[in-house]
Scaffold this motif. Structure first.
Motif, PDB file in Angstrom:
ATOM      1  N   VAL A 116       1.071  -1.125  -0.131  1.00 58.34           N
ATOM      2  CA  VAL A 116      -0.502  -0.289  -0.155  1.00 58.34           C
ATOM      3  C   VAL A 116       0.963   0.921  -0.208  1.00 58.34           C
ATOM      4  CG1 VAL A 116      -2.398  -0.837   1.665  1.00 58.34           C
ATOM      5  CG2 VAL A 116       0.374  -0.198   2.115  1.00 58.34           C
ATOM      6  N   SER A 117       2.275   1.105  -0.216  1.00 60.57           N
ATOM      7  CA  SER A 117       3.107   2.323   0.108  1.00 60.57           C
ATOM      8  C   SER A 117       2.528   3.387  -1.242  1.00 60.57           C
ATOM      9  CB  SER A 117       4.654   2.660  -0.157  1.00 60.57           C
ATOM     10  OG  SER A 117       5.271   0.888   0.686  1.00 60.57           O
ATOM     11  N   ILE A 118       2.734   3.210  -2.111  1.00 62.14           N
ATOM     12  CA  ILE A 118       2.937   4.410  -3.342  1.00 62.14           C
ATOM     13  C   ILE A 118       1.396   4.869  -2.854  1.00 62.14           C
ATOM     14  CG2 ILE A 118       2.482   5.073  -5.585  1.00 62.14           C
ATOM     15  CD1 ILE A 118       5.354   2.944  -5.995  1.00 62.14           C
ATOM     16  N   PRO A 119      -0.081   4.248  -3.197  1.00 59.12           N
ATOM     17  CA  PRO A 119      -0.860   4.390  -3.035  1.00 59.12           C
ATOM     18  C   PRO A 119      -1.402   5.855  -1.225  1.00 59.12           C
ATOM     19  CG  PRO A 119      -1.924   2.609  -3.367  1.00 59.12           C
ATOM     20  CD  PRO A 119      -0.322   2.769  -3.147  1.00 59.12           C
ATOM     21  N   LEU A 120      -0.810   5.146  -0.376  1.00 59.10           N
ATOM     22  CA  LEU A 120      -0.619   6.147   0.819  1.00 59.10           C
ATOM     23  C   LEU A 120       0.492   7.062   0.292  1.00 59.10           C
ATOM     24  CD1 LEU A 120      -0.308   3.403   4.135  1.00 59.10           C
ATOM     25  CD2 LEU A 120      -1.601   5.586   3.974  1.00 59.10           C
ATOM     26  N   MET A 121       1.052   7.272  -0.135  1.00 63.48           N
ATOM     27  CA  MET A 121       2.128   8.335  -0.591  1.00 63.48           C
ATOM     28  C   MET A 121       1.472   9.493  -1.348  1.00 63.48           C
ATOM     29  SD  MET A 121       6.144   7.231  -0.723  1.00 63.48           S
ATOM     30  CE  MET A 121       6.229   5.522  -1.468  1.00 63.48           C
ATOM     31  N   LEU A 122       0.221   9.326  -2.496  1.00 66.10           N
ATOM     32  CA  LEU A 122      -0.161   9.494  -3.674  1.00 66.10           C
ATOM     33  C   LEU A 122      -1.784  10.064  -1.949  1.00 66.10           C
ATOM     34  CD1 LEU A 122      -0.066   7.936  -6.141  1.00 66.10           C
ATOM     35  CD2 LEU A 122       1.668   9.894  -5.613  1.00 66.10           C
ATOM     36  N   ASP A 123      -2.165   9.269  -1.744  1.00 68.48           N
ATOM     37  CA  ASP A 123      -3.661   9.782  -1.285  1.00 68.48           C
ATOM     38  C   ASP A 123      -3.554  11.317   0.338  1.00 68.48           C
ATOM     39  OD1 ASP A 123      -6.266   9.630  -1.399  1.00 68.48           O
ATOM     40  OD2 ASP A 123      -6.098   8.330   0.917  1.00 68.48           O
ATOM     41  N   ARG A 124      -2.440  10.440   0.627  1.00 65.30           N
ATOM     42  CA  ARG A 124      -2.120  11.314   1.977  1.00 65.30           C
ATOM     43  C   ARG A 124      -1.249  11.871   1.951  1.00 65.30           C
ATOM     44  NH1 ARG A 124      -4.662   6.911   6.802  1.00 65.30           N
ATOM     45  NH2 ARG A 124      -6.050   5.666   5.803  1.00 65.30           N
ATOM     46  N   ASN A 125      -0.302  12.110   1.041  1.00 58.04           N
ATOM     47  CA  ASN A 125       0.830  12.322   1.459  1.00 58.04           C
ATOM     48  C   ASN A 125       1.995  11.978   2.817  1.00 58.04           C
ATOM     49  OD1 ASN A 125       2.545  14.363   0.236  1.00 58.04           O
ATOM     50  ND2 ASN A 125       1.628  16.038   1.755  1.00 58.04           N
ATOM     51  N   GLN A 126       0.887  10.423   2.510  1.00 59.31           N
ATOM     52  CA  GLN A 126       2.417   9.951   3.716  1.00 59.31           C
ATOM     53  C   GLN A 126       3.818  10.120   3.940  1.00 59.31           C
ATOM     54  OE1 GLN A 126       0.071   7.971   6.270  1.00 59.31           O
ATOM     55  NE2 GLN A 126       1.545   8.879   7.258  1.00 59.31           N
ATOM     56  N   ASP A 127       4.781   9.571   4.783  1.00 58.10           N
ATOM     57  CA  ASP A 127       6.394   9.844   4.386  1.00 58.10           C
ATOM     58  C   ASP A 127       6.674   8.067   4.083  1.00 58.10           C
ATOM     59  OD1 ASP A 127       7.513   8.099   7.083  1.00 58.10           O
ATOM     60  OD2 ASP A 127       5.438   9.213   7.514  1.00 58.10           O
ATOM     61  N   ALA A 128       7.676   7.964   3.570  1.00 52.83           N
ATOM     62  CA  ALA A 128       7.804   6.632   2.826  1.00 52.83           C
ATOM     63  C   ALA A 128       7.939   5.892   3.461  1.00 52.83           C
ATOM     64  CB  ALA A 128       9.078   7.120   1.577  1.00 52.83           C
ATOM     65  N   ILE A 129       9.151   6.277   4.788  1.00 52.11           N
ATOM     66  CA  ILE A 129       9.307   5.136   6.168  1.00 52.11           C
ATOM     67  C   ILE A 129       7.803   4.680   6.195  1.00 52.11           C
ATOM     68  CG2 ILE A 129       9.720   4.615   7.946  1.00 52.11           C
ATOM     69  CD1 ILE A 129      12.060   4.730   5.453  1.00 52.11           C
TER      70      ILE A 129
END
Length: 264
Positions: A189-202
């Motif tokens: 779910v890494s990239i969807p999280l980073m795109l959808d929530r601006n979540q950090d990579a770690i």
């Protein structure tokens, strides 16, 4: 239907985000994601097909390398799976736009990576390191089992089909599967999280690891479906990749939606 998640481009969103809450899902969930992914593909067919043709071009490159330097095929194939999630970002965005009732046009999806460039670049760096290690490990395995002259392509294929070099095949598949599982665990779910929530990579990678820990069987089924659909695409003279890979990309967005609870 609109989600409650914090907009990806809102100021200060990353600093305020808690650790994603991962749900436990049923073993049949991956088949539902494929069905939903196909529905997205049909609804955004023109834009999705653009990405499908990109995947097909990558598949053709892999086949070309295999025909001329098969010892390097693992590197190119790994590169395929390394680059695939980044091509799929546009497909995630198409699915997100469809949720929100926005038109599934291609142009806004081409630069979606700009939303969280730093963290996406960091994630890409991690995958690149893994890719380089695997490429080196692959060549070492070939060198261990083919200490003299490398056989011709026909001879190599004959050995594989006849299981004449079973030790090589077992070692190669086992090591490759280990690398593949590691990359899959980091990227569920890494990239969807980073795109959808601006979540950090770690945090995104840790959330992916947690998703796999909480749902080992469903996500292994999901991994098997991805591999199966990709193989179908390759074995259909790459024509199948035009449809199969966009469907997998859209389905990955639905996997993210079901695995990660929305922000309240």
């Amino acid at each position: 239907m609109a989600q409650q998640d914090t907009p990806a481009d809102s100021p200060g969103a990353e600093a305020a985000l808690p650790f994603p809450n991962v749900r436990v899902i049923g073993i049949g969930a991956p088949f539902r994601w494929i069905r939903l992914g196909f529905a997205d593909f049909r609804a955004c067919a023109r834009s999705s097909l653009f990405y499908g043709f990109c995947f097909t071009a990558m598949g053709l490159l892999t086949t070309f390398v295999f025909a001329h330097a098969y010892a390097y095929t693992s590197a190119v194939t790994t590169g395929f799976f390394l680059v695939a999630p980044f091509f799929a970002m546009g497909l995630y965005e198409l699915s997100r736009r469809r949720e929100l009732g926005l038109p599934g046009v291609l142009l806004p999806t081409l630069t979606v990576w700009r939303r969280n460039l730093g963290n996406i670049a960091l994630f890409a760096g991690v995958l690149t390191v893994v890719f380089l290690i695997w490429a080196r490990a692959s060549m070492v395995i070939f060198a261990m089992f083919y200490t003299q002259e490398m056989p011709s392509l026909d001879g190599f294929l004959s050995q594989l089909l006849a299981l004449e070099n079973i030790d090589f095949l077992l070692v190669y598949v086992a090591v490759g599967a280990g690398f593949a599982l590691f990359v899959f665990a980091l990227s569920v779910v890494s990239i969807p999280l980073m795109l959808d929530r601006n979540q950090d990579a770690i945090t995104s990678m840790l959330a992916s690891l947690r998703a796999l820990m909480l749902n080992p069987l469903p996500l292994l089924v999901w991994a098997a479906l991805i591999v199966t659909l990709t193989l179908i695409g390759f074995l259909s003279f790459h024509i199948g990749l035009v449809v199969m890979m966009p469907v997998v990309g859209h389905a990955t967005w639905h996997a993210y939606r079901e695995l990660v609870e929305p922000l309240s």
